[in-house]
Design an enzyme around this catalytic site. Structure first.
Site, mmCIF file in Angstrom:
data_model
loop_
_atom_site.group_PDB
_atom_site.id
_atom_site.type_symbol
_atom_site.label_atom_id
_atom_site.label_comp_id
_atom_site.label_asym_id
_atom_site.label_seq_id
_atom_site.Cartn_x
_atom_site.Cartn_y
_atom_site.Cartn_z
ATOM 1 N N HIS A 60 -24.451 90.109 91.845
ATOM 2 C CA HIS A 60 -24.931 90.433 90.390
ATOM 3 C C HIS A 60 -24.587 92.054 90.193
ATOM 4 O O HIS A 60 -23.908 92.187 88.994
ATOM 5 C CB HIS A 60 -26.273 89.803 90.178
ATOM 6 C CG HIS A 60 -27.090 90.556 89.148
ATOM 7 N ND1 HIS A 60 -26.518 90.113 87.736
ATOM 8 C CD2 HIS A 60 -27.901 91.591 89.002
ATOM 9 C CE1 HIS A 60 -27.559 90.749 86.995
ATOM 10 N NE2 HIS A 60 -28.282 91.543 87.582
ATOM 11 N N HIS A 85 -28.899 99.146 90.242
ATOM 12 C CA HIS A 85 -30.168 98.947 89.058
ATOM 13 C C HIS A 85 -31.320 97.714 89.534
ATOM 14 O O HIS A 85 -32.273 98.364 88.834
ATOM 15 C CB HIS A 85 -29.347 98.297 87.754
ATOM 16 C CG HIS A 85 -29.312 96.827 87.769
ATOM 17 N ND1 HIS A 85 -27.765 96.638 88.258
ATOM 18 C CD2 HIS A 85 -29.924 96.066 87.163
ATOM 19 C CE1 HIS A 85 -27.902 95.110 88.138
ATOM 20 N NE2 HIS A 85 -29.041 94.722 87.535
ATOM 21 N N GLU A 89 -36.406 97.813 92.113
ATOM 22 C CA GLU A 89 -37.385 96.787 91.595
ATOM 23 C C GLU A 89 -37.451 95.807 92.656
ATOM 24 O O GLU A 89 -38.585 95.335 92.721
ATOM 25 C CB GLU A 89 -36.852 96.216 90.439
ATOM 26 C CG GLU A 89 -37.483 95.307 89.629
ATOM 27 C CD GLU A 89 -37.041 94.627 88.233
ATOM 28 O OE1 GLU A 89 -37.177 93.667 88.137
ATOM 29 O OE2 GLU A 89 -36.406 95.472 87.504
ATOM 30 N N ASP A 90 -36.545 95.479 93.582
ATOM 31 C CA ASP A 90 -36.435 94.111 94.351
ATOM 32 C C ASP A 90 -36.396 94.626 95.854
ATOM 33 O O ASP A 90 -36.422 93.524 96.694
ATOM 34 C CB ASP A 90 -35.090 93.505 94.061
ATOM 35 C CG ASP A 90 -35.218 92.770 92.517
ATOM 36 O OD1 ASP A 90 -36.349 92.834 91.981
ATOM 37 O OD2 ASP A 90 -34.247 92.288 92.065
ATOM 38 N N ASP A 151 -26.177 94.217 82.118
ATOM 39 C CA ASP A 151 -27.205 93.311 82.846
ATOM 40 C C ASP A 151 -27.662 91.996 82.092
ATOM 41 O O ASP A 151 -27.279 90.942 82.949
ATOM 42 C CB ASP A 151 -28.282 94.009 83.421
ATOM 43 C CG ASP A 151 -29.226 93.135 84.120
ATOM 44 O OD1 ASP A 151 -28.926 92.690 85.034
ATOM 45 O OD2 ASP A 151 -30.580 93.014 83.860
ATOM 46 N N ASP A 271 -14.146 80.208 55.832
ATOM 47 C CA ASP A 271 -13.766 81.491 56.754
ATOM 48 C C ASP A 271 -14.102 81.376 58.088
ATOM 49 O O ASP A 271 -14.969 82.351 58.717
ATOM 50 C CB ASP A 271 -14.413 82.767 56.076
ATOM 51 C CG ASP A 271 -15.989 82.683 55.859
ATOM 52 O OD1 ASP A 271 -16.335 81.517 56.007
ATOM 53 O OD2 ASP A 271 -16.554 83.713 55.712
#
Length: 739
Positions: A60, A85, A89-90, A151, A271
């Site tokens: 990812h 990134h 957080e993880d 992301d 269109d």
């Protein structure tokens, strides 16, 4: 399933090499070494993590970095930040760890990309709080937002592996904020793909139908394009300027919007595509060249003068430059032709990042409209954030109101150009000059003529603001303004008066709740807000203090509260989705979904009136504060805002296999009138389909009839069959289901 680690390692190396290849044109000496260091750090940090699809998580961040460099054009710092990134957080690494290894700038970007933990959120919507946190970085480093969009694009491309409730939450956030943000930053391709993927997960049936019809009609479009461009190519070859021509098909979401707005089938959206002519010339000759190419096109095809759009002389606020014209092509078809230089095309494809690249190279026009556009917008965002005293959800509503707006160009008395969202008023203009000018605004002179402060500005207006010390801001002014800057200034003025009245209202609420033996806590206030349909505690107290809500109404709230408590003791009424999943698993042994038609005895739910779901519609559940669970269609007009702001209240729901209940829906009919038409319509519904008619209203004007019929049906299959049979009636032009 056994994991083939060697195969995964080879695939990871392939993806990493692809990233370096895409980034190569942007890299300087030593950059590859920095990127490799970040890549290896991310691989180690995420080594034991996997995505919902089962593949290694590190795929990812590599994909996000690739999108950021290939599709937006960001450089080494952004690539490193994209690779890292999710680390803070993880994993157990901190921002300090990132700063120590990769420098303060990368750490600052990663900090901006790290979500707020649920425990530290200051408001009731963790999602809105995270949006606000991300947007705070726009004024510091816009790369945070660009990486976040990268992301989100990768998450949307891989959304299939997520559970349905998560898919709906993520697609709604995308539709609510990320697609409009991409649009505002000039990332048209990304914006279109985000919107298309959002439609895919809210109305899969319509999405698949449009995709199928686009594939089916492609050979005809290719043939038409060849015929149309043949004479233009001959002429352009004689100009001696390098050029290329490409055909751009309208996005699936744009086609869907047109079908809905104009209430026409796919075949009547004329269109579907545009012809783009892109030439390569020195910057000083771009404008003249655009008009020269325009002359070539209009020598062969008659233009519709009302559809000429000159964004070369006056670029859009996000930096977009192009000359658009619509001409009458072969076989009586209108064709949009877009004319631009390679530089303009680069900015159109990669938005803000490309604009910044050309600006650094000294290759951007220093036209005030252009500079005021992008830089002015960022300044407005900065000012809005500095004055941010609202709830996160109010903030998001104000912020979004300006994202998709078209523009209007107006002039000050001295002739300075200003760019605003379309629909702005004299009052917006006044607050843009200065807060005090806005506060004292009485009206304006436009081209010498007196107009009131709520007068809407038009292109080319020259505006002179008139002020008076007697002018006083009032609540009604909020209805007159379009820009978030003006709204926030007016709200700030009003809030001081409001607080005094709200303090009185708070005392009344406190006294009344005490009489009713109810606690004055967050839960009770939430329930009160929902009962009175009010968004904030301040507004609730203000309306009670002002007398707009009589304090005796709180007694009615208490009666409903007691009824709800009774229901809670008998049926499942959860606080959020996590609680629902835990408790429904105890009731149902076969999963964590709410099953409509089977769980009525155990769960307090009802069908939402805003979209009237019927058996066969794709649905989801939304946990309300006072009314149990409401069942909505996934393409409900209110779904996007609910899921974007309150994802923690979204639950999975499906219909029971056997459904005996009837649902009322409405069908809109249009066609050419004739004797016996109404009789044929009622015969098909009642006799042929054996469907019960609940209401009927048909009007005829100039031999055209329009009608709305309410019918009772059991499934969407019956609706589809009914529409098909009605379309077979002579003279019937269109039959559509009304939400």
């Amino acid at each position: 399933m056994k994991i083939d680690e060697a195969k995964e390692k080879r695939e990871l190396i392939r993806r990493y090499r692809n990233l370096l290849q895409k980034a190569a044109p942007l890299l300087k000496e030593g950059d590859v070494k920095i990127i490799k260091k970040a890549f290896l750090f991310a691989v180690d940090a995420h080594k034991d993590m996997r995505r919902k699809s089962g593949e290694p998580f590190v795929y990812h961040p590599v994909a996000v970095a690739t999108i950021a460099t290939e599709e937006i054009g960001l450089g080494t710092t952004s690539i490193v930040a994209a690779l890292l990134h999710d680390v803070v957080e993880d994993t157990d690494y901190t921002i300090e760890d990132i700063s120590e290894r990769f420098g303060e700038k990368v750490a600052q970007i990663v900090e901006g990309l790290t979500k707020i933990s649920e425990n530290s959120a200051r408001g009731e919507s963790i999602q809105a709080e995270n949006f606000r946190k991300m947007l705070l970085t726009i004024s510091e480093d816009i790369r945070v937002v660009l990486i976040k969009i990268s992301d989100r694009l990768h998450n949307m491309r891989t959304l299939e592996s997520m559970p349905k409730d998560k898919r709906l939450k993520i697609k709604s956030e995308t539709e609510y904020i990320y697609a409009p943000l991409a649009h505002r930053l000039g990332l048209y391709n990304i914006k279109s793909e985000l919107e298309d993927l959002s439609l895919k997960y809210s109305d899969r049936k319509t999405y698949d139908e449009i995709v199928h019809k686009l594939i089916e009609s492609e050979p005809a479009r290719v043939k038409f394009t060849q015929t149309f461009t043949e004479p233009i190519i001959r002429e352009l070859n004689g100009l001696g300027v390098p050029y290329r021509i490409k055909s751009r098909t309208k996005s699936i979401r744009s086609i869907y919007n047109k079908m809905r707005k104009q209430d026409v089938p796919f075949e009547e959206v004329f269109d579907l595509f545009a012809i783009r002519i892109i030439f390569d010339s020195p910057m000083t000759e771009e404008k003249a060249m655009c008009w020269q190419v325009y002359s070539v096109v209009t020598d062969y095809y008659r233009p519709n003068v009302s559809r000429l759009r000159d964004w070369v002389s006056m670029p859009k606020a996000n930096g977009y430059e192009s000359l658009h014209t619509t001409v009458m092509g072969p076989e009586g078809h209108w064709v949009e032709v877009q004319i631009r230089s390679e530089r303009m095309d680069d900015v159109a494809e990669k938005g803000y990042a490309a604009h910044w690249k050309y600006k650094e190279q000294g290759k951007v026009h220093q036209r005030k409209a252009h500079e005021q556009g992008i830089e002015g917008w960022i300044s407005a965002v900065r000012e809005m954030l500095e004055n941010d005293k609202e709830s996160a959800i109010e903030f998001m509503d104000d912020f979004r109101s300006n994202l998709f707006s078209k523009e209007v160009f107006v002039f000050t008395p001295k002739g300075d150009l200003k760019v605003f969202p379309k629909g702005v008023t004299v009052l917006d203009f006044a607050f843009d000059i200065h807060t005090e000018v806005g506060a004292k605004c009485l009206g304006a002179k436009i081209n010498g003529k007196l107009v009131p402060l709520n007068h809407e500005l038009k292109n080319g207006n020259q505006v002179e603001i008139l002020t008076s010390n007697k002018s006083k801001i009032n609540e009604g002014w909020l209805q007159y303004v379009k820009t978030s800057k003006a709204r926030s200034k007016i709200k700030s003025y009003l809030k001081e008066d409001k607080k005094r009245t709200a303090a009185l209202g708070r005392e009344i609420v406190q006294r009344k709740l005490k009489q009713l033996h109810l606690p004055m806590n967050d839960t009770t206030l939430k329930q009160l807000r929902e009962f009175f349909d009010i968004r904030t505690d301040l507004d609730l107290f203000f309306k009670i203090g002002e007398g707009k809500i009589d304090h005796t109404e709180i007694k009615k709230f208490n009666e409903q509260h007691n009824e709800n408590e009774k229901i809670r003791s008998e049926k499942l009424v959860p606080e959020d989705a996590k609680e629902f999943k835990k408790r429904i698993r105890k009731i149902r042994q076969d999963g964590d979904e709410l099953v409509i038609g089977e769980d009525m005895d155990n769960v307090h739910y009802s069908l939402a009136q805003c979209c009237n779901p019927i058996y066969g519609d794709d649905i989801f559940g939304f946990i309300t504060i006072n009314s149990g669970i409401k069942i909505h269609r996934t393409n409900c007009p209110n779904a996007v805002s609910m899921m974007a702001n309150y994802g923690y209240r979204i639950i999975k729901a499906r219909w029971a296999n056997q459904q005996d209940e009837e649902f009322e829906i409405k069908l809109k009919l249009e066609g050419t009138d004739r004797v016996g038409l109404v009789n044929d319509v009622t015969r098909v519904i009642s006799m042929q389909m054996k469907v019960n008619i609940r209401s009927i209203s048909i009007d005829t004007e100039s031999s055209i009839f329009k009608g709305v019929i309410g019918v009772s049906v059991m499934t969407t299959e019956v609706v589809d069959e009914l529409i098909q049979n009605l379309m077979n009636i002579e003279g019937m032009v269109r039959v559509t289901r009304i939400d």
